[in-house]
Design an enzyme around this catalytic site. Sequence first.
Site, PDB file in Angstrom:
ATOM      1  CG  HIS A   1       0.517   2.603  17.271  1.00  0.00           C
ATOM      2  ND1 HIS A   1       0.519   2.804  15.917  1.00  0.00           N
ATOM      3  CD2 HIS A   1       1.189   1.430  17.457  1.00  0.00           C
ATOM      4  CE1 HIS A   1       1.156   1.818  15.307  1.00  0.00           C
ATOM      5  NE2 HIS A   1       1.566   0.959  16.217  1.00  0.00           N
TER       6      HIS A   1
ATOM      7  CB  ALA B   1     -12.507   5.236   5.861  1.00  0.00           C
TER       8      ALA B   1
ATOM      9  CB  SER C   1       0.669   2.170   4.747  1.00  0.00           C
ATOM     10  OG  SER C   1       1.394   2.084   5.951  1.00  0.00           O
TER      11      SER C   1
ATOM     12  N   GLY D   1      -7.648   1.701   5.810  1.00  0.00           N
ATOM     13  CA  GLY D   1      -6.668   2.783   5.794  1.00  0.00           C
ATOM     14  C   GLY D   1      -5.353   2.476   6.486  1.00  0.00           C
TER      15      GLY D   1
ATOM     16  CG  ASP E   1      -8.097   9.485  15.643  1.00  0.00           C
ATOM     17  OD1 ASP E   1      -8.847   8.668  16.199  1.00  0.00           O
ATOM     18  OD2 ASP E   1      -7.794   9.416  14.435  1.00  0.00           O
TER      19      ASP E   1
ATOM     20  CD  GLN F   1      -1.715   0.586  12.252  1.00  0.00           C
ATOM     21  OE1 GLN F   1      -0.522   0.787  12.108  1.00  0.00           O
ATOM     22  NE2 GLN F   1      -2.500   0.307  11.235  1.00  0.00           N
ATOM     23  CG  ASN F   2      -5.960   5.950  13.393  1.00  0.00           C
ATOM     24  OD1 ASN F   2      -4.838   5.851  12.903  1.00  0.00           O
ATOM     25  ND2 ASN F   2      -7.066   5.824  12.684  1.00  0.00           N
TER      26      ASN F   2
HETATM   27  P1  NAD Z   1      -0.054   5.404   6.823  1.00  0.00           P
HETATM   28  O1  NAD Z   1      -0.009   6.884   6.844  1.00  0.00           O
HETATM   29  O2  NAD Z   1       1.185   4.622   6.769  1.00  0.00           O
HETATM   30  O3  NAD Z   1      -0.984   4.888   5.600  1.00  0.00           O
HETATM   31  C1  NAD Z   1      -2.242   5.381   5.413  1.00  0.00           C
HETATM   32  C2  NAD Z   1      -3.087   4.394   4.577  1.00  0.00           C
HETATM   33  O4  NAD Z   1      -4.382   4.959   4.485  1.00  0.00           O
HETATM   34  C3  NAD Z   1      -2.568   4.197   3.149  1.00  0.00           C
HETATM   35  O5  NAD Z   1      -2.694   2.839   2.794  1.00  0.00           O
HETATM   36  C4  NAD Z   1      -3.517   5.077   2.319  1.00  0.00           C
HETATM   37  O6  NAD Z   1      -3.715   4.596   0.997  1.00  0.00           O
HETATM   38  C5  NAD Z   1      -4.805   4.965   3.138  1.00  0.00           C
HETATM   39  N1  NAD Z   1      -5.737   6.062   3.002  1.00  0.00           N
HETATM   40  C6  NAD Z   1      -5.490   7.387   2.747  1.00  0.00           C
HETATM   41  N2  NAD Z   1      -6.633   8.081   2.763  1.00  0.00           N
HETATM   42  C7  NAD Z   1      -7.632   7.188   3.034  1.00  0.00           C
HETATM   43  C8  NAD Z   1      -9.033   7.297   3.214  1.00  0.00           C
HETATM   44  N3  NAD Z   1      -9.650   8.483   3.113  1.00  0.00           N
HETATM   45  N4  NAD Z   1      -9.749   6.192   3.502  1.00  0.00           N
HETATM   46  C9  NAD Z   1      -9.132   4.978   3.613  1.00  0.00           C
HETATM   47  N5  NAD Z   1      -7.805   4.817   3.455  1.00  0.00           N
HETATM   48  C10 NAD Z   1      -7.065   5.905   3.184  1.00  0.00           C
HETATM   49  O7  NAD Z   1      -0.907   5.026   8.038  1.00  0.00           O
HETATM   50  P2  NAD Z   1      -0.736   3.868   9.024  1.00  0.00           P
HETATM   51  O8  NAD Z   1      -0.469   2.589   8.303  1.00  0.00           O
HETATM   52  O9  NAD Z   1      -1.886   3.933   9.905  1.00  0.00           O
HETATM   53  O10 NAD Z   1       0.615   4.216   9.834  1.00  0.00           O
HETATM   54  C11 NAD Z   1       0.902   5.437  10.406  1.00  0.00           C
HETATM   55  C12 NAD Z   1       1.038   5.362  11.907  1.00  0.00           C
HETATM   56  O11 NAD Z   1       1.030   6.682  12.385  1.00  0.00           O
HETATM   57  C13 NAD Z   1      -0.163   4.693  12.529  1.00  0.00           C
HETATM   58  O12 NAD Z   1       0.249   3.486  13.027  1.00  0.00           O
HETATM   59  C14 NAD Z   1      -0.622   5.630  13.653  1.00  0.00           C
HETATM   60  O13 NAD Z   1      -0.085   5.222  14.866  1.00  0.00           O
HETATM   61  C15 NAD Z   1       0.007   6.939  13.356  1.00  0.00           C
HETATM   62  N6  NAD Z   1      -0.962   7.943  12.852  1.00  0.00           N
HETATM   63  C16 NAD Z   1      -2.150   8.143  13.518  1.00  0.00           C
HETATM   64  C17 NAD Z   1      -3.046   9.084  13.042  1.00  0.00           C
HETATM   65  C18 NAD Z   1      -4.354   9.283  13.764  1.00  0.00           C
HETATM   66  O14 NAD Z   1      -4.426   9.024  14.963  1.00  0.00           O
HETATM   67  N7  NAD Z   1      -5.413   9.716  13.077  1.00  0.00           N
HETATM   68  C19 NAD Z   1      -2.743   9.827  11.910  1.00  0.00           C
HETATM   69  C20 NAD Z   1      -1.512   9.616  11.276  1.00  0.00           C
HETATM   70  C21 NAD Z   1      -0.634   8.652  11.762  1.00  0.00           C
END
Ligand code: NAD
Length: 275
Positions: A124, A254, A217, A215, A109, A106-107
Amino acid sequence: MLDPDDLSMAASWLRDAQHVVVFTGAGASAESGIPTFRDDDGFWQEFPVEEFATWSGIFRTALRQPRRVADFIYAVLHPIASARPNAGHLAVAELERHVRVTVVTQNIDGLHREAGNAIVYEVHGSLFEVVSLKGRFRDLLSRRELLRISESLDRARRGCCVLPRTLLAIRRWAGLGLRGIRRPNLVLFGDGMAEPAWSQSLEAVRECDCLIQVGCSGAVWPAAQIPQEARNAGARVISIDPQPASGLWLTGTAAEVLPILVRSAFGDATGANAT
Ligand code: NAD
């Protein structure tokens, strides 16, 4: 704390598998310095969903409060432009040396590709890909180019005439160009999923025999249906998250858990098995 019996069972599932899907959400990149959206210190706390989760919301806010939108774009752009794969991403790339792996993320990055995984479906979209208003491909930016854009945006948001200077700073990535409007290839609320990545992901998930969810939610639909799709097709599901998660839950982050899991399943580089 990571339970040794759960770790040992997850490692045996990986050894039995022919095809593993690694399904990642924002938590997988948190230790690369990219904030998640929903955690307590998450992104939506500072930039509310109602204003910033749709293209029309961002546009409306830009007309009223250009500095706030410049701050929002900077908050999205800068951590990703300066990020490097963490130990979790590298472990997923290492996993590919032992078993067939498909990454569904979903990232936005680009860190799984940078870590070295060959098959990565970005459901995404990607912050690096520039498309026309209708989604036609225009350009692919490097992380270094994105960093330069974020640095120039940082200067723009701190001075006067914020709106025109912001538009100038980000013009290669978003805004009005010679061939019309350009925008990053991102899926915001209400948009359809990125194709063909989404269809290819569903195909891989229905065909895999083990899925590792990292990671996520589970609050973002339709991506959240992925683990259940895998279960329906008979796959085993492992979850890695500090917060309770479905399937065989390995408690931890992670970057902590993924390297231990891969090592436990397949041994270290010398072939010694850790379980
Ligand atoms: P979310 O923010 O809804 O949930 C994050 C999840 O990660 C939670 O369950 C939390 O407990 C867990 N988490 C936090 N720190 C962690 C770690 N160090 N290791 C493992 N797990 C950890 O994220 P989501 O469900 O991915 O939804 C947010 C949406 O926003 C995504 O679908 C994505 O498209 C986007 N997003 C992308 C990025 C990116 O590209 N890095 C960053 C933020 C949001």
